[in-house]
Design a protein around this motif. Structure first.
Motif, mmCIF file in Angstrom:
data_model
loop_
_atom_site.group_PDB
_atom_site.id
_atom_site.type_symbol
_atom_site.label_atom_id
_atom_site.label_comp_id
_atom_site.label_asym_id
_atom_site.label_seq_id
_atom_site.Cartn_x
_atom_site.Cartn_y
_atom_site.Cartn_z
ATOM 1 N N GLY A 1 0.809 -1.211 0.000
ATOM 2 C CA GLY A 1 0.000 0.000 0.000
ATOM 3 C C GLY A 1 0.837 1.252 0.000
ATOM 4 O O GLY A 1 2.073 1.203 -0.009
ATOM 5 N N TRP A 2 0.131 2.372 0.005
ATOM 6 C CA TRP A 2 0.751 3.686 0.056
ATOM 7 C C TRP A 2 0.224 4.450 1.260
ATOM 8 O O TRP A 2 -0.991 4.508 1.482
ATOM 9 C CB TRP A 2 0.432 4.474 -1.216
ATOM 10 N N PHE A 3 1.151 5.018 2.016
ATOM 11 C CA PHE A 3 0.833 5.925 3.101
ATOM 12 C C PHE A 3 1.294 7.323 2.696
ATOM 13 O O PHE A 3 2.104 7.486 1.799
ATOM 14 C CB PHE A 3 1.579 5.529 4.385
ATOM 15 N N ARG A 4 0.797 8.303 3.406
ATOM 16 C CA ARG A 4 1.316 9.652 3.227
ATOM 17 C C ARG A 4 1.341 10.350 4.575
ATOM 18 O O ARG A 4 0.562 10.036 5.469
ATOM 19 C CB ARG A 4 0.492 10.460 2.225
ATOM 20 N N VAL B 1 -3.355 5.558 2.528
ATOM 21 C CA VAL B 1 -4.075 6.136 1.399
ATOM 22 C C VAL B 1 -4.750 5.061 0.556
ATOM 23 O O VAL B 1 -5.914 5.194 0.185
ATOM 24 C CB VAL B 1 -3.104 6.955 0.533
ATOM 25 N N ALA B 2 -4.003 4.002 0.261
ATOM 26 C CA ALA B 2 -4.534 2.936 -0.593
ATOM 27 C C ALA B 2 -3.747 1.661 -0.325
ATOM 28 O O ALA B 2 -2.567 1.723 0.022
ATOM 29 C CB ALA B 2 -4.417 3.321 -2.063
ATOM 30 N N ASN C 1 -8.423 -1.066 -1.256
ATOM 31 C CA ASN C 1 -9.114 -0.165 -0.335
ATOM 32 C C ASN C 1 -8.497 1.218 -0.463
ATOM 33 O O ASN C 1 -7.288 1.337 -0.705
ATOM 34 C CB ASN C 1 -8.972 -0.630 1.120
ATOM 35 N N TYR C 2 -9.331 2.235 -0.277
ATOM 36 C CA TYR C 2 -8.857 3.608 -0.380
ATOM 37 C C TYR C 2 -9.378 4.437 0.780
ATOM 38 O O TYR C 2 -10.481 4.210 1.281
ATOM 39 C CB TYR C 2 -9.339 4.250 -1.685
ATOM 40 N N VAL D 1 -9.408 10.099 -0.950
ATOM 41 C CA VAL D 1 -8.821 9.911 -2.286
ATOM 42 C C VAL D 1 -9.674 9.031 -3.190
ATOM 43 O O VAL D 1 -9.331 8.833 -4.358
ATOM 44 C CB VAL D 1 -7.393 9.328 -2.197
ATOM 45 N N LYS D 2 -10.767 8.503 -2.672
ATOM 46 C CA LYS D 2 -11.622 7.627 -3.480
ATOM 47 C C LYS D 2 -12.088 8.338 -4.731
ATOM 48 O O LYS D 2 -12.509 9.493 -4.705
ATOM 49 C CB LYS D 2 -12.841 7.196 -2.656
#
Length: 120
Positions: A35-38, A48-49, A58-59, A63-64
């Motif tokens: 996944g991606w964090f911010r 994030v996703a 999942n989002y 950001v969806k």
């Protein structure tokens, strides 16, 4: 040991698009959840996703409909396509992965982060 290397960050204007990439070595993404964090200045890190090992995505609500996470197994690379960017998307974006079925807020592996700045 898994190493994750992000790329693709930069400075863009509101409404623009950007694609982040995360290349993995040491293990294939087919055996990982990813996944991606911010993290924005003064704020907590946010998931994030993510894609589970089963391929479900999942989002975050914020950001969806604008961001899309995907994996290219052949390249062992995960992407985050970001469209209709907003100034509030400005943050350091981190790729993360885990051997667990679903990525939690405590992943086993982290990338070094890439800066995304969206100007208004």
């Amino acid at each position: 040991q898994v190493q994750l290397v992000e790329s693709g960050g930069g400075l863009v204007q509101a409404g623009d698009s950007l694609r982040l990439s995360c290349a993995a070595s040491g293990r294939t993404f087919s055996s990982l959840s990813v996944g991606w964090f911010r993290q924005a200045p003064g704020k907590q890190r946010e998931l994030v996703a993510r894609i589970t090992r089963g391929g479900h995505t999942n989002y975050a609500d914020s950001v969806k409909g604008r961001f899309t996470i995907s994996i290219d197994i052949a390249k062992n690379t995960v992407y985050l396509q970001m469209n209709s960017l907003k100034p509030e998307d400005t943050a350091v974006y981190y790729c993360a992965a885990s051997p667990r079925i679903i990525l939690t807020t405590s992943p086993d592996y982290w990338g070094q982060g890439t800066q995304v700045t969206v100007s208004s």
